[in-house]
Write a protein that holds these residues in place. Structure first.
Motif, PDB file in Angstrom:
ATOM      1  N   GLY B  73       0.791  -1.230   0.000  1.00 22.10           N
ATOM      2  CA  GLY B  73       0.000   0.000   0.000  1.00 22.10           C
ATOM      3  C   GLY B  73       0.817   1.271   0.000  1.00 22.10           C
ATOM      4  N   ARG B  74       2.127   1.172   0.272  1.00 29.51           N
ATOM      5  CA  ARG B  74       2.947   2.390   0.366  1.00 29.51           C
ATOM      6  C   ARG B  74       3.686   2.670  -0.939  1.00 29.51           C
ATOM      7  NH1 ARG B  74      -0.172   1.674   4.625  1.00 29.51           N
ATOM      8  NH2 ARG B  74       0.629   0.174   6.113  1.00 29.51           N
ATOM      9  N   THR B  75       3.319   1.932  -1.986  1.00 27.96           N
ATOM     10  CA  THR B  75       4.022   2.024  -3.272  1.00 27.96           C
ATOM     11  C   THR B  75       4.125   3.456  -3.800  1.00 27.96           C
ATOM     12  OG1 THR B  75       2.798  -0.044  -3.609  1.00 27.96           O
ATOM     13  CG2 THR B  75       4.191   0.689  -5.411  1.00 27.96           C
ATOM     14  N   PRO B  76       3.036   4.227  -3.836  1.00 25.17           N
ATOM     15  CA  PRO B  76       3.159   5.577  -4.417  1.00 25.17           C
ATOM     16  C   PRO B  76       3.978   6.505  -3.538  1.00 25.17           C
ATOM     17  CG  PRO B  76       0.926   5.251  -3.559  1.00 25.17           C
ATOM     18  CD  PRO B  76       1.636   3.930  -3.439  1.00 25.17           C
ATOM     19  N   VAL B  77       4.071   6.153  -2.240  1.00 30.84           N
ATOM     20  CA  VAL B  77       4.848   6.990  -1.318  1.00 30.84           C
ATOM     21  C   VAL B  77       6.337   6.802  -1.599  1.00 30.84           C
ATOM     22  CG1 VAL B  77       5.387   7.381   1.121  1.00 30.84           C
ATOM     23  CG2 VAL B  77       3.045   6.827   0.424  1.00 30.84           C
ATOM     24  N   VAL B  78       6.731   5.521  -1.759  1.00 29.40           N
ATOM     25  CA  VAL B  78       8.137   5.242  -2.081  1.00 29.40           C
ATOM     26  C   VAL B  78       8.470   5.883  -3.433  1.00 29.40           C
ATOM     27  CG1 VAL B  78       9.787   3.393  -2.568  1.00 29.40           C
ATOM     28  CG2 VAL B  78       8.140   3.121  -0.721  1.00 29.40           C
ATOM     29  N   ALA B  79       7.515   5.793  -4.371  1.00 28.53           N
ATOM     30  CA  ALA B  79       7.749   6.389  -5.694  1.00 28.53           C
ATOM     31  C   ALA B  79       7.895   7.914  -5.580  1.00 28.53           C
ATOM     32  CB  ALA B  79       6.587   6.045  -6.625  1.00 28.53           C
ATOM     33  N   SER B  93       4.574   4.021 -10.203  1.00 21.13           N
ATOM     34  CA  SER B  93       4.111   3.147  -9.133  1.00 21.13           C
ATOM     35  C   SER B  93       3.161   2.140  -9.773  1.00 21.13           C
ATOM     36  CB  SER B  93       3.366   4.000  -8.098  1.00 21.13           C
ATOM     37  OG  SER B  93       2.741   3.164  -7.140  1.00 21.13           O
ATOM     38  N   TYR B  94       3.490   0.861  -9.647  1.00 22.66           N
ATOM     39  CA  TYR B  94       2.678  -0.198 -10.275  1.00 22.66           C
ATOM     40  C   TYR B  94       1.935  -0.921  -9.155  1.00 22.66           C
ATOM     41  CZ  TYR B  94       1.532  -4.207 -13.261  1.00 22.66           C
ATOM     42  OH  TYR B  94       0.861  -5.167 -13.973  1.00 22.66           O
ATOM     43  N   GLN B  95       0.606  -0.891  -9.173  1.00 23.49           N
ATOM     44  CA  GLN B  95      -0.122  -1.435  -8.032  1.00 23.49           C
ATOM     45  C   GLN B  95      -1.349  -2.236  -8.434  1.00 23.49           C
ATOM     46  OE1 GLN B  95      -0.034   2.887  -6.240  1.00 23.49           O
ATOM     47  NE2 GLN B  95      -0.551   1.494  -4.578  1.00 23.49           N
ATOM     48  N   GLY B  96      -1.710  -3.169  -7.564  1.00 21.56           N
ATOM     49  CA  GLY B  96      -2.976  -3.896  -7.745  1.00 21.56           C
ATOM     50  C   GLY B  96      -4.073  -3.208  -6.940  1.00 21.56           C
ATOM     51  N   ASP B  97      -5.297  -3.761  -6.987  1.00 23.38           N
ATOM     52  CA  ASP B  97      -6.419  -3.081  -6.320  1.00 23.38           C
ATOM     53  C   ASP B  97      -6.332  -3.258  -4.796  1.00 23.38           C
ATOM     54  OD1 ASP B  97      -6.864  -5.739  -6.768  1.00 23.38           O
ATOM     55  OD2 ASP B  97      -8.831  -5.507  -7.691  1.00 23.38           O
ATOM     56  N   GLY B  98      -5.812  -4.404  -4.336  1.00 28.18           N
ATOM     57  CA  GLY B  98      -5.665  -4.521  -2.879  1.00 28.18           C
ATOM     58  C   GLY B  98      -4.685  -3.486  -2.360  1.00 28.18           C
ATOM     59  N   ASP B  99      -3.561  -3.347  -3.094  1.00 33.87           N
ATOM     60  CA  ASP B  99      -2.478  -2.445  -2.670  1.00 33.87           C
ATOM     61  C   ASP B  99      -2.945  -0.998  -2.684  1.00 33.87           C
ATOM     62  OD1 ASP B  99       0.282  -0.893  -3.430  1.00 33.87           O
ATOM     63  OD2 ASP B  99       0.701  -2.774  -2.397  1.00 33.87           O
ATOM     64  N   LEU B 100      -3.683  -0.635  -3.765  1.00 36.83           N
ATOM     65  CA  LEU B 100      -3.971   0.794  -3.961  1.00 36.83           C
ATOM     66  C   LEU B 100      -5.280   1.215  -3.305  1.00 36.83           C
ATOM     67  CD1 LEU B 100      -3.275   2.920  -7.024  1.00 36.83           C
ATOM     68  CD2 LEU B 100      -5.620   2.903  -6.207  1.00 36.83           C
ATOM     69  N   VAL B 101      -6.350   0.394  -3.480  1.00 33.60           N
ATOM     70  CA  VAL B 101      -7.665   0.861  -3.047  1.00 33.60           C
ATOM     71  C   VAL B 101      -7.949   0.492  -1.588  1.00 33.60           C
ATOM     72  CG1 VAL B 101     -10.103   0.952  -3.683  1.00 33.60           C
ATOM     73  CG2 VAL B 101      -8.400   0.405  -5.409  1.00 33.60           C
ATOM     74  N   ALA B 106      -5.192   5.860   1.615  1.00 35.82           N
ATOM     75  CA  ALA B 106      -4.738   7.187   2.090  1.00 35.82           C
ATOM     76  C   ALA B 106      -3.489   7.604   1.315  1.00 35.82           C
ATOM     77  CB  ALA B 106      -4.432   7.124   3.585  1.00 35.82           C
ATOM     78  N   GLU B 107      -2.616   6.610   1.078  1.00 37.36           N
ATOM     79  CA  GLU B 107      -1.346   6.910   0.409  1.00 37.36           C
ATOM     80  C   GLU B 107      -1.589   7.445  -1.006  1.00 37.36           C
ATOM     81  OE1 GLU B 107      -1.810   4.533   2.488  1.00 37.36           O
ATOM     82  OE2 GLU B 107      -0.159   4.700   3.918  1.00 37.36           O
ATOM     83  N   ILE B 108      -2.498   6.770  -1.756  1.00 36.72           N
ATOM     84  CA  ILE B 108      -2.702   7.216  -3.147  1.00 36.72           C
ATOM     85  C   ILE B 108      -3.428   8.563  -3.175  1.00 36.72           C
ATOM     86  CG2 ILE B 108      -4.887   5.989  -3.554  1.00 36.72           C
ATOM     87  CD1 ILE B 108      -1.964   6.338  -6.053  1.00 36.72           C
ATOM     88  N   MET B 109      -4.393   8.745  -2.238  1.00 42.71           N
ATOM     89  CA  MET B 109      -5.134  10.013  -2.216  1.00 42.71           C
ATOM     90  C   MET B 109      -4.168  11.184  -1.998  1.00 42.71           C
ATOM     91  SD  MET B 109      -8.282   9.138  -2.694  1.00 42.71           S
ATOM     92  CE  MET B 109      -9.302  10.524  -2.260  1.00 42.71           C
ATOM     93  N   HIS B 110      -3.268  11.026  -1.029  1.00 41.52           N
ATOM     94  CA  HIS B 110      -2.390  12.158  -0.693  1.00 41.52           C
ATOM     95  C   HIS B 110      -1.289  12.338  -1.723  1.00 41.52           C
ATOM     96  CE1 HIS B 110      -4.476  13.209   2.884  1.00 41.52           C
ATOM     97  NE2 HIS B 110      -4.367  11.998   3.384  1.00 41.52           N
ATOM     98  N   THR B 111      -0.821  11.236  -2.310  1.00 45.62           N
ATOM     99  CA  THR B 111       0.170  11.375  -3.386  1.00 45.62           C
ATOM    100  C   THR B 111      -0.465  12.148  -4.541  1.00 45.62           C
ATOM    101  OG1 THR B 111       1.121   9.243  -2.735  1.00 45.62           O
ATOM    102  CG2 THR B 111       1.678  10.061  -4.924  1.00 45.62           C
ATOM    103  N   ALA B 112      -1.720  11.777  -4.846  1.00 48.07           N
ATOM    104  CA  ALA B 112      -2.433  12.454  -5.939  1.00 48.07           C
ATOM    105  C   ALA B 112      -2.703  13.904  -5.568  1.00 48.07           C
ATOM    106  CB  ALA B 112      -3.753  11.733  -6.206  1.00 48.07           C
ATOM    107  N   ASN B 113      -3.097  14.104  -4.314  1.00 49.63           N
ATOM    108  CA  ASN B 113      -3.460  15.472  -3.932  1.00 49.63           C
ATOM    109  C   ASN B 113      -2.263  16.408  -3.914  1.00 49.63           C
ATOM    110  OD1 ASN B 113      -5.495  17.349  -3.046  1.00 49.63           O
ATOM    111  ND2 ASN B 113      -4.351  17.397  -1.111  1.00 49.63           N
TER     112      ASN B 113
END
Lengths: 76, 248, 362
Positions: B73-79, B93-101, B106-113
């Motif tokens: 779940g922390r993939t986009p944060v490391v990226a 950041s390459y992710q599946g639905d378990g990892d991302l959704v 929280a990680e993807i929302m804030h990386t995106a934001n």
């Protein structure tokens, strides 16, 4: 119309058979052979109808199909 | 005389290691598309990927460019951090639905934001594949999984999350597209979308995400062909494909 | 907020502990910081949000401590010197990330300005995260743990933490507390110091596969025996660290002491006060500076020369376990701990010692 043929990297193939349905000219058929991983793999018939259109390689998830175009070159 | 000209072969950016995915799995296709793009854009020596925890956790065995692991779940944060340190590299950041959704929402929302200038490739196969087909936040209503044996019902398990629609209101997000990979035509369209996500990063446009509706024959208990059909008929009915944000 | 800070021309500055951590990181060449607000360490992200951009680095206020530690993991994997700071509950959220850093051998510095616990606890100083720091998260691994007991050390040990992290490719924890975080003292900033390992080449880092094959940062090792082999490699590293990096202070220890206090951080500072007022007693203080690697041998040696070993902590006895391991005859050990943010006074400790060392022949 282009002419072509394909080379199946047998040991990358997982026998998903998606390529078979994509080929307009039915140039690919499931063979009896198994690869090193025990997957039942298709084979290229080479009936001379292949047009190197690449549809089979696009649908192939494993990047296991090479597309070769056969280009006529006049003898100079 | 006839000469043989190879017009397609396994991309350079793929190693010789076979994919460990099941027969007909969408991950394989997307790995191949990404490798093709890295070759075509000539960025193998600049690309750094971050792999998720899930079926694609072994992505570093298949891509011949730098790849980092990340906790689930922390993939986009490391990226994000890698991109901040190496702004000239192409980081995705390459992710599946378990990892991302699920764990990484929280990680993807804030990386995106924060509008981080990275590309996110999000594989949605409506379940946790690696761990044996459990329900994920993206599991469709009535879909049977190993943790929704009676089919997912909204009373106890809520509703499938439409991820790119969830991100669209974040101003940091510049590009959102959902694609499927069920036919050569849709695969080429998917490749175009992923290319756009990479080009946005290279041009400094900002956060881009492509959601790929991806077959999971094993967990869905379908043949590869049936799985693709199920995406065309049911999955993409709930998760409409198309571009919903594209700001240059 | 800070307003304009006056940069004193000479190197000495009168500075708060939390601010010293920031100056140290910048001086040590750290150019990536991620942090989240939590009392009693808020001054660190606040001051860092000003100083890091000034130094040309990256400051990210993360949206959780989970995100903070994983940002540090990513920056470290990319070869940068990176740091995060938090306080007790936040550090709990970082345990997974720290274990990944250890497994992937990614360097990084984590500062814990401890507060009262468990749970939300309070914002008073405490040492109740000792276990968590020296006997950490999942898997067989260690972080190096440094425990400052004054503001100069808040600065010096943070600088040292970056060197140790890069030297051994390991997470390093600076274990401090709310008192040291808020305290102000005169310290000397070592602006021109060359940190030994700052420009050490990091060919393992992810920089893009220029002229080489792709490289990995990973801790997942599924092939039979592969992870065990990796663990043995980590153990070798831990042995090397134990052989070379143990640090401690012996305070007023000479041949004729018959009591020894063992304490670290703030409580070691208070114990020095006790020794100064306990003129009638022959008592010394042993202060572990590295809590891991722990100075077992030195404590073992000193404990043979005294009748009583007093262990004082701001918890219910955590370092106590390690002192018991070090001291052969553990009935010599007397423990006194204040917890939940309680701070022992000099008087309190002095009376405790006096009561247990009545006559000469105790």
């Amino acid at each position: 119309m282009k002419k072509g043929k394909i080379r199946i990297l047998v040991d990358r193939c997982k026998g998903c058979a998606l390529c078979i349905d994509e080929c307009r000219y039915k140039e690919i058929k499931m063979s009896k052979k198994l690869n090193n991983h025990g997957y039942n793999v298709p084979e290229f018939l080479g009936k001379g109808q292949c047009t190197a259109c690449k549809l089979c390689s696009i649908i192939c998830p494993e990047a296991a199909i090479e597309i070769i175009e056969l280009v006529e070159v006049e003898q100079c | 005389m006839v000469i043989e000209k190879i017009i397609y072969k396994k991309p350079e950016s793929l190693t010789d290691c076979n994919f460990t995915y099941c027969s007909g799995c969408g991950h394989s296709t997307v790995h191949k598309l990404i490798a093709e793009l890295v070759d075509e854009l000539g960025i193998r020596e600049k690309t750094i990927a971050v792999a998720p925890v899930g079926c694609a956790v072994f992505a570093y065995d298949f891509w011949n460019f730098d790849v980092s692991e990340a906790p689930h779940g922390r993939t986009p944060v490391v990226a994000t951090a890698i991109k901040r340190i190496h702004p000239d590299n192409v980081v995705f950041s390459y992710q599946g639905d378990g990892d991302l959704v699920s764990i990484g929402l929280a990680e993807i929302m804030h990386t995106a934001n924060r509008g981080e200038n990275i590309s996110v490739i999000f594989i949605n196969n409506t379940n946790y594949g690696m761990t044996g087909g459990q329900m994920a936040p993206t599991t469709l209503l009535n879909q049977v999984t190993t943790t929704s044996p009676m089919g997912r019902n909204s009373k106890n398990y809520g509703y499938p999350i439409k991820m790119i629609e969830l991100l669209v209101s974040l101003q940091g997000v510049k590009y959102l597209e959902r694609v499927k990979i069920t036919s050569p035509a849709s695969i080429l369209k998917a490749k175009k979308a992923i290319k756009k996500a990479f080009l946005n990063q290279i041009n400094g446009t900002g956060f881009s995400m492509v959601e790929v509706l991806s077959a999971c024959p094993e967990s869905w208990k379908k043949t590869p062909r049936e799985a693709i059909k199920w995406i065309d008929e049911e999955v993409s009915a709930y998760y409409p494909v198309g571009k919903i944000k594209d700001i240059e | 907020m800070l307003g304009k800070t006056i940069k004193m021309p000479q190197e000495t500055v009168f500075i708060k502990g939390n601010h010293a951590i920031v100056e140290a990181a910048i001086d040590a060449g750290c150019r990536f910081y991620a942090g989240y607000p939590i009392t009693p360490q808020n001054e660190i992200p606040e001051y860092m949000s000003k100083r890091m951009p000034e130094a040309g680095g990256t400051f990210i206020q993360a949206e959780s401590e989970l995100i903070s530690i994983n940002l540090v993991f990513g920056a470290g994997a990319a070869g940068a010197r990176a740091m995060t700071t938090s306080s007790s509950p936040g550090i709990s959220l970082m345990q997974e990330g720290i274990s990944y850093m250890a497994g992937c051998e990614v360097p990084g510095v984590i500062v814990n300005i401890q507060r009262g616990g468990p749970g939300l606890g309070n914002i008073a100083p405490s040492q109740s995260d000792y276990y968590q720091a020296v006997k950490p998260g999942h898997g067989d691994f260690h972080s190096i743990v440094l425990a400052p007991h004054n503001i100069q050390e808040m600065y010096d040990y943070t600088v040292k933490a970056f060197d140790l992290a890069d030297k051994y490719r390991i997470p390093v924890i600076v274990l401090s507390d709310g008192l040291l975080g808020q305290l102000m003292e005169n310290i000397t900033l070592k602006k021109d110091q060359e940190t030994e390992y700052l420009d050490m080449p990091k060919d393992w880092a992810l920089t893009g596969a220029k002229g080489r094959d792709g490289q990995r940062i990973l801790s997942l090792l599924m092939r039979p025996g592969a992870l065990e082999k990796h663990n043995e490699h980590l153990r070798e590293k831990h042995r090397t660290i134990c052989d070379n990096e143990i640090q401690y202070e012996c305070f007023s220890i000479d041949d004729d002491i018959d009591c020894l206090i063992v304490a670290f951080g703030t409580v070691a500072r208070i114990s020095k006060g006790v020794i100064n007022i306990a003129k009638d007693m022959r008592i010394g203080l042993f202060r572990p500076i590295t809590l891991w690697p722990f100075p077992y041998m030195k404590i073992n040696e000193l404990s043979k020369r005294v009748k009583k070993v007093f262990v004082f902590e701001m918890n219910y006895g955590q370092m106590l376990d390690d002192v018991k391991i070090a001291v052969e005859n553990s009935d010599k050990i007397e423990f006194y701990g204040r917890t939940g943010g309680g701070i022992p006074t000099q008087e309190e400790l002095y009376q405790f010692i006096k009561a247990r060392t009545k006559g000469r022949g105790y």
